[in-house]
Design an enzyme around this catalytic site. Structure first.
Site, mmCIF file in Angstrom:
data_model
loop_
_atom_site.group_PDB
_atom_site.id
_atom_site.type_symbol
_atom_site.label_atom_id
_atom_site.label_comp_id
_atom_site.label_asym_id
_atom_site.label_seq_id
_atom_site.Cartn_x
_atom_site.Cartn_y
_atom_site.Cartn_z
ATOM 1 N N TYR A 1 37.854 44.163 37.857
ATOM 2 C CA TYR A 1 38.499 44.733 39.037
ATOM 3 C C TYR A 1 38.541 46.247 38.854
ATOM 4 O O TYR A 1 39.069 46.725 37.855
ATOM 5 C CB TYR A 1 39.945 44.212 39.171
ATOM 6 N N ARG A 2 38.025 46.972 39.834
ATOM 7 C CA ARG A 2 37.952 48.433 39.693
ATOM 8 C C ARG A 2 39.347 49.048 39.599
ATOM 9 O O ARG A 2 40.324 48.487 40.097
ATOM 10 C CB ARG A 2 37.212 49.034 40.881
ATOM 11 N N ASP B 1 31.925 51.032 48.690
ATOM 12 C CA ASP B 1 31.887 49.708 48.065
ATOM 13 C C ASP B 1 30.497 49.079 48.086
ATOM 14 O O ASP B 1 29.558 49.636 48.638
ATOM 15 C CB ASP B 1 32.923 48.796 48.748
HETATM 16 C C1 LIG Z 1 30.828 46.091 39.483
HETATM 17 C C2 LIG Z 1 31.805 45.082 40.019
HETATM 18 C C3 LIG Z 1 33.026 45.501 40.513
HETATM 19 C C4 LIG Z 1 33.945 44.595 41.016
HETATM 20 N N1 LIG Z 1 35.143 45.046 41.495
HETATM 21 C C5 LIG Z 1 36.056 44.162 41.958
HETATM 22 C C6 LIG Z 1 37.317 44.618 42.420
HETATM 23 O O1 LIG Z 1 37.606 45.814 42.442
HETATM 24 N N2 LIG Z 1 38.231 43.691 42.837
HETATM 25 C C7 LIG Z 1 37.940 42.350 42.828
HETATM 26 O O2 LIG Z 1 38.813 41.550 43.185
HETATM 27 N N3 LIG Z 1 36.737 41.884 42.417
HETATM 28 C C8 LIG Z 1 35.796 42.759 41.974
HETATM 29 N N4 LIG Z 1 34.589 42.311 41.538
HETATM 30 C C9 LIG Z 1 34.285 40.866 41.593
HETATM 31 C C10 LIG Z 1 35.024 40.077 40.517
HETATM 32 O O3 LIG Z 1 34.791 40.639 39.255
HETATM 33 C C11 LIG Z 1 34.582 38.616 40.533
HETATM 34 O O4 LIG Z 1 34.960 38.071 41.781
HETATM 35 C C12 LIG Z 1 35.149 37.794 39.395
HETATM 36 O O5 LIG Z 1 34.595 36.496 39.457
HETATM 37 C C13 LIG Z 1 36.650 37.683 39.447
HETATM 38 O O6 LIG Z 1 37.086 36.924 38.343
HETATM 39 P P1 LIG Z 1 38.363 35.985 38.422
HETATM 40 O O7 LIG Z 1 37.949 34.749 39.201
HETATM 41 O O8 LIG Z 1 38.659 35.663 36.996
HETATM 42 O O9 LIG Z 1 39.435 36.725 39.104
HETATM 43 C C14 LIG Z 1 33.642 43.211 41.031
HETATM 44 C C15 LIG Z 1 32.407 42.799 40.537
HETATM 45 C C16 LIG Z 1 31.481 43.710 40.044
HETATM 46 C C17 LIG Z 1 30.171 43.231 39.531
#
Ligand SMILES: Cc1cc2nc3c(=O)[nH]c(=O)nc-3n(C[C@H](O)[C@H](O)[C@H](O)COP(=O)(O)O)c2cc1C
Ligand SMILES: [Mn+2]
Length: 481
Positions: free
Chosen positions: A172-173, A282
């Site tokens: 998460y950024r 984004d």
């Molecule tokens: C470069 C990058 C940045 C990301 N930024 C975010 C973000 O800011 N917020 C978010 O909710 N998901 C973001 N994601 C997507 C999550 O990392 C992804 O949905 C992940 O599966 C979440 O894991 P969780 O199910 O354990 O919460 C990003 C993915 C990438 C590749």
């Protein structure tokens, strides 16, 4: 052999001609991002900026930014190899007879080897700082001109589910607000946000969070995988790298972080505090508008000697995250097919930025089957975000977007074949009537059956017979073409 850390991965990229060192000054404000954007769109190498302007810490970007780099990251000839490894595991049935049992032993041993291990010392704590440190020491990028500030874009964010005690790691950024605080942009459907809600429900004031930046590639990559809640990303990282992830306990909390991380930010999120985060250029190719998100407070910063700062930029596709997502598409297909064996293949073209478009080919067995598949996908983890699902018959190659457009558009009677439904939508969708809630569309572009009320004849696709093509092949040469 699994990479022991980010540095070994950088060496591997370099040995494969997939890394370019940039020895001169480049500004982390916009310039590094513009450089990286150009590199990814021209199929260029990963970039190691050795002298980000104003900082002594090098910046690594685009290390996953092509299928070749994904293969180097995951140490495979093709990401399909991982899909096959998953199929092998899933096919592990209750063994028959003692020979069967003996055959299972190596697989079970292999599984045991995936589990993360807690170690007493980690390189990520070579330098521990609990005071006199600042987020401004890190060469955090401003990616796009209208961004609300600088964003940490490739963090592994660790938290714990208070109900089950299970760990989560999500990417998460984080917008740098000041020396000791940053935004925590876990969207409402993600596990970090769920832990936050559970902690509030239990009446806590604070939630421990730890952030690791720059580990071996499989571990970093695991943070983006759409795993079910309470499945430990570190276990999956162990499976991906075929070697357990070593974890070390934080200095100021009970959370654990990958011992090989370059930089670790320890701290907490205050459970009744929100601050405006964004805007942020984004991965949709649009700016995500400013919104209220929790705030991460740092209690310590630990790092390796001479750390490297790993980052990425997102923006108009294709960007680095497209390739990370493409590998997910390939790796997770067997898991999807476990629940939906009728699905042959899926594809998420870059222009669909993951959540806007998923193309599905399937073997249709009964009337309405394509609609059953759509609804199943809308009910499947993060695939719930799919704004548009196009279902085609199994003879259509969904990796070929032009073929899908051609055949699907020929096959639909829009009023009959388009299905609308309501439900959760991606937080990044700027068009939905409400944040996080809106409509989705399924397009049944399969050939229609009598059992679906279609009584007209259905034409075949035009094709020239093979023998005629062979004959023309000869005539072609004869004509000197
Ligand atoms: C470069 C990058 C940045 C990301 N930024 C975010 C973000 O800011 N917020 C978010 O909710 N998901 C973001 N994601 C997507 C999550 O990392 C992804 O949905 C992940 O599966 C979440 O894991 P969780 O199910 O354990 O919460 C990003 C993915 C990438 C590749
Ligand atoms: Mn998770």
């Amino acid at each position: 052999m699994a990479y022991s850390d980010l540095r070994e991965f950088i060496r591997a990229l370099e040995e494969n001609g997939e890394l370019k060192r940039i020895p001169f000054e480049v500004d982390p404000i916009l310039e590094i991002a513009a450089f990286a954007d150009r590199a990814v769109k021209s199929g260029g190498p990963a970039l190691l900026f050795e002298r980000p302007k104003g900082y002594g810490i090098p910046v690594l970007i685009n290390s996953f930014a092509s299928m070749r780099k994904m293969e180097i990251a995951l140490e495979v000839g093709s990401v399909e190899e991982i899909a096959r490894r998953i199929v092998d595991l899933l096919e592990m049935r209750a063994p028959e007879g003692w020979i069967g049992k003996l055959k299972m032993l190596p697989k079970l041993a292999e599984m045991g080897a995936f589990f993360p291990r807690t170690v007493a010392k980690g390189a990520c704590q070579e330098v521990t700082r609990t005071e006199g440190f600042s987020l401004f020491e890190l060469p955090v990028l401003q990616c796009w001109p209208e961004d609300g500030g600088r964003f940490i874009t490739l963090p592994m964010v660790f938290s714990r589910n208070p109900d089950t005690g299970k760990r989560n790691c999500g990417m998460y950024r984080m917008q740098v607000f000041d020396e000791r605080t940053a935004g925590m942009h876990w969207q409402t459907h993600k596990q970090g946000a769920e832990h936050y809600r559970r902690m509030r429900h239990h009446g806590h004031q604070r939630m421990d969070v730890a952030v690791a930046i720059g580990s071996d590639p499989a571990t970093t990559y695991s943070a983006i995988l759409p795993l079910p809640p309470d499945v430990d990303e570190m276990m999956v990282a162990g499976f991906l790298r075929q070697s357990p992830v070593e974890m070390v306990k934080c200095r100021t909390s009970d959370l654990e972080v990958p011992a090989n991380a370059e930089i670790v930010l320890e701290g907490y999120v205050e459970l009744d505090e929100l601050r405006t985060e964004g805007p942020f250029g984004d991965h949709t190719g649009f700016y995500s508008l400013a919104d209220e998100y929790p705030v991460f407070h740092l209690t310590a910063m630990t790092h390796r000697e001479r750390p490297i700062y790993a980052t990425t930029i997102v923006g108009p596709p294709p960007m680095e995250d497209y390739y990370m997502g493409k590998a997910i598409e390939r790796i997770f297909l067997p898991l999807m097919r476990m629940q939906l064996p009728e699905v042959r293949d899926i594809a998420m073209p870059a222009e669909g930025v993951f959540h806007n478009l998923i193309l599905v080919s399937m073997r249709k067995s009964y009337p309405g089957h394509a609609r059953k598949v759509m609804h199943a996908i809308w009910g499947l983890g993060q695939a719930m975000f799919s704004k548009c699902i196009v279902v085609v018959d199994e003879d259509v190659d969904v990796q070929n977007t032009r073929e899908v457009a051609w055949k699907a558009l020929n096959n639909i009677d829009p009023e009959r074949d388009i299905q609308f439904t309501m439900g959760p939508v991606d937080s990044l969708d700027h068009s939905s009537r409400l944040p996080n809630y809106g409509s989705k569309m399924g397009v049944d572009a399969t050939r229609k059956w009598l059992g679906e009320g279609f009584t007209r004849p259905w034409p075949g696709v035009i094709e020239m017979p093979a023998e005629v093509k062979r004959r023309v092949e000869e005539l072609w040469r004869q004509a000197g073409l």
